[in-house]
Design a protein around this motif. Structure first.
Motif, PDB file in Angstrom:
ATOM      1  N   UNK A  91       0.807  -1.216   0.000  1.00 35.97           N
ATOM      2  CA  UNK A  91       0.000   0.000   0.000  1.00 35.97           C
ATOM      3  C   UNK A  91       0.852   1.283   0.000  1.00 35.97           C
ATOM      4  N   UNK A  93      -9.932   6.170  -6.898  1.00 36.76           N
ATOM      5  CA  UNK A  93      -9.936   4.783  -6.417  1.00 36.76           C
ATOM      6  C   UNK A  93     -11.189   4.388  -5.637  1.00 36.76           C
ATOM      7  N   UNK A 146     -12.419   2.176   1.249  1.00 33.60           N
ATOM      8  CA  UNK A 146     -13.183   1.116   0.598  1.00 33.60           C
ATOM      9  C   UNK A 146     -13.598   0.046   1.607  1.00 33.60           C
ATOM     10  N   UNK A 147     -12.740  -0.227   2.571  1.00 31.83           N
ATOM     11  CA  UNK A 147     -13.045  -1.243   3.578  1.00 31.83           C
ATOM     12  C   UNK A 147     -14.146  -0.787   4.526  1.00 31.83           C
ATOM     13  N   UNK A 148     -14.026   0.440   5.039  1.00 30.32           N
ATOM     14  CA  UNK A 148     -14.915   0.865   6.133  1.00 30.32           C
ATOM     15  C   UNK A 148     -16.028   1.795   5.692  1.00 30.32           C
ATOM     16  N   UNK A 202      -3.152   5.435  -1.834  1.00 27.82           N
ATOM     17  CA  UNK A 202      -3.491   4.020  -2.052  1.00 27.82           C
ATOM     18  C   UNK A 202      -3.986   3.396  -0.744  1.00 27.82           C
ATOM     19  N   UNK A 210      -7.240   4.883   0.413  1.00 30.01           N
ATOM     20  CA  UNK A 210      -8.341   4.320  -0.377  1.00 30.01           C
ATOM     21  C   UNK A 210      -8.709   2.928   0.132  1.00 30.01           C
ATOM     22  N   UNK A 211      -7.703   2.139   0.474  1.00 31.83           N
ATOM     23  CA  UNK A 211      -7.975   0.792   1.007  1.00 31.83           C
ATOM     24  C   UNK A 211      -8.813   0.893   2.276  1.00 31.83           C
ATOM     25  N   UNK A 212      -8.480   1.857   3.145  1.00 29.33           N
ATOM     26  CA  UNK A 212      -9.228   2.043   4.391  1.00 29.33           C
ATOM     27  C   UNK A 212     -10.659   2.497   4.106  1.00 29.33           C
TER      28      UNK A 212
END
Lengths: 393, 393
Positions: free
Chosen positions: B250, B334, B303-305, B296, B299-301
């Motif tokens: 990430x 993203x 998209x997850x939460x 990045x 965005x992962x956080x």
């Protein structure tokens, strides 16, 4: 309580008492009158009145006396799970599945029909209608006897039950699934993303039922995730939680390509797993690469949430024996603490069971807010019981 | 209640009543006797007895009458936030900060000392001792007057207050910070990761105080994250939540290299931001690249939460004007839904304020479980008040 109450207030009080008794019986094993009075805080006389009324209405029954009791056993009451039926539907890319269950979620009938991701909207909805009709017939109920419907589908779903975004099912974005099911079955319908409800199913009666914080991985042709946080499904502010797979950097989008390459470009992944199990070295390599790609995103989820449990579900969970060991090795490589990993025992039915749970949540909230117990609700329930034999099975 | 209670039960009842009154006053604005009786469910006479006793003990005071009231104003009571003091400490790579506050978290004094990540364990603990001593002196209190200490540090912290893992501070893994602070200050101490408590501070009295689901980003020489889920700090099963930055894929580990390259390998990032603000094109490019790398993982956080709010804090939050627009553009690229983004207003004090909140949580739980109100607790409180002037300020 043999005479009709004269005022609205008394009627409302009776309704509240009935709710309290129902909730106590719904959440527990059969209870004696003494236990029930203690649990609800009602007097023994009121409890007995309410229990008699609920028995007359078909919500409550006397439980069988416990075997081996010495002396005259105290009468015990139980919630009648067979007082109603709910429907759970899973609309996936390759199959549609419908379950009919009682109010405890005991499956009465399960049906599935095969579809393809390329199927158009009309055709997919027609296949859905066929599948639901077959499930109702199989369970020997009519649409009117279903109290509530839960629907799961791939893609993002908004709060009203419309598909906000689906990039894997053709012509699926914008479908109002809640409206379609309400019309088809004539009962309230709730719609949710498939990975989310599969997580709900694990938390409800699956391998995650004792865990508070769970990352659920729906591993199959597509990879999805559902999060249980502090014992509850985490939906997100815009109902879009668990979508880490949309991020190219974490590799889930391309992960199945490793299996697809072995299968000559087709989505027939069972063959890859079968070949890998039989020692085909190219297949073993493909599964390893798939696992490595999946592990990056799973590690991101684990590092973020530090869950108690990781649950692997979805189509590939049947091949968990091939995936588990390399997955754990990859997670050990990236994570600060690899959680316990468990494999779903629901096979292909996990998502549909989660949809059932969604339907039951609706029934419970109506039961507990009194909607189902209001004169209209009761008339409806009686009507449903009168028009079919569901209440007797 | 002028006579001493004879039995243990009565004493326990008085304690419970005192707790109920204190909790009501702690959570609210000043209350009249009538309001207080209603809020606690106690009789008016009992409420008056308890209030008199709490005033004698120094926990409660009469509030000033509201200006402009016609007629004789009703007496109003308030919690005495000045009845005690707490300490919040932030142990970072480049500075250590200590805050002394009253029981409402109002800062009485703030001190910081500069350190380096390379400092050895002994030297860092000595710098910590110096910083705490300066904060106590500045707030004109002795160590004995501090009721509770909250400590934040970079790295993973276990449930007992030991540093489990720190890869950015030299010789820091294994330090028992809770024990060190308990010995130094003579009060209970709780220790937590710095990003987590900074998130706590935002949720307590910062820009996130109205949001239920929050991703907090501590952006600085190191990048960290703290998660508020359903209004509560999400700690994780092994207290290791929020560590997505540990995953190389990430990009957070290498993100500061973009700034470091501009600064000739040094960690003097303020100069990069200053140059970028003045239009230096290489600096602008470095900040863009840094932002792109950070985005990045963010965005992962998201998209997850799917949080309601993203909060940017930490050292770089002062340069948020440079980072915010490119960050939002990257997130739009993203994420399925980019949440509202807000910048912390706490500057360098966010982590230390979170540590204060940690200390206050301890005081509250002791207050509400009666520990602080037990004979020993009260004697301690009286002793503290007698030995200094903290109660009078």
């Amino acid at each position: 309580m043999t005479e009709e109450p004269s005022g609205g207030d008394l009627s409302r009080l009776r309704q509240l008492n009935a709710q309290a008794v129902l909730r106590a019986l719904r959440d527990d094993k059969p209870l004696t009158l003494t236990e029930l009075a203690k649990r609800t805080g009602l007097s023994r006389a009121s409890t007995e009145d309410v229990a008699r009324e609920l028995i007359e209405r078909g919500w409550v029954a006397e439980a069988e006396p416990t075997a081996g009791t010495v002396g005259r056993p105290a009468r015990r009451y139980r919630f009648r799970a067979d007082a109603g039926r709910v429907l759970g539907v899973d609309i996936g890319g390759h199959s549609i599945r419908a379950l009919v269950t009682d109010l405890d979620g005991e499956v009465q009938h399960s049906t599935s029909v095969a579809v393809t991701p390329q199927l158009g909207r009309k055709e997919r909805l027609a296949a859905l209608d066929t599948c639901v009709a077959a499930a109702l017939t199989g369970a020997d109920v009519t649409a009117g006897q279903i109290w509530s419907t839960g629907v799961a589908t791939t893609g993002l779903v908004d709060g009203t039950g419309k598909v906000m975004l689906s990039d894997s099912l053709a012509e699926w974005t914008g479908v109002d699934l809640a409206a379609h099911l309400r019309k088809l079955v004539g009962a309230p319908a709730r719609v949710e993303n498939d990975s989310k409800v599969a997580a709900l199913a694990e938390s409800w009666r699956g391998v995650a039922r004792h865990a508070k914080d769970v990352v659920f991985l729906l591993a199959g042709v597509r990879t999805g995730t559902g999060l249980i946080i502090d014992g509850k499904l985490h939906r997100g502010f815009g109902n879009a939680a668990g979508e880490i797979g949309a991020l190219p950097a974490i590799g889930w989008l391309k992960a199945p390509d490793q299996l697809r390459a072995w299968a000559g470009g087709k989505d027939e992944f069972e063959d890859v797993f079968l070949a890998a199990r039989n020692g085909d070295r190219a297949a073993v390599r493909a599964v390893r690469r798939y696992t490595r790609d999946i592990a990056i995103g799973v590690s991101a989820l684990i590092l973020t949430l530090d869950p108690e449990l990781l649950v692997i579900g979805g189509g590939f969970s049947r091949s968990a024996d091939l995936v588990l060991q390399p997955l754990r090795a990859e997670l050990d490589r990236w994570c600060l603490r690899t959680p316990e990993i468990r494999v779903s025992t629901f096979g292909d039915e996990g998502v549909a069971l989660g949809a059932v749970r969604l339907a039951l949540e609706q029934v419970e909230s109506r039961l507990y807010d009194g909607t189902e117990l209001s004169p209209a609700g009761i008339a409806g329930a009686s009507g449903r019981r009168a028009s079919g034999s569901a209440g007797e099975r």
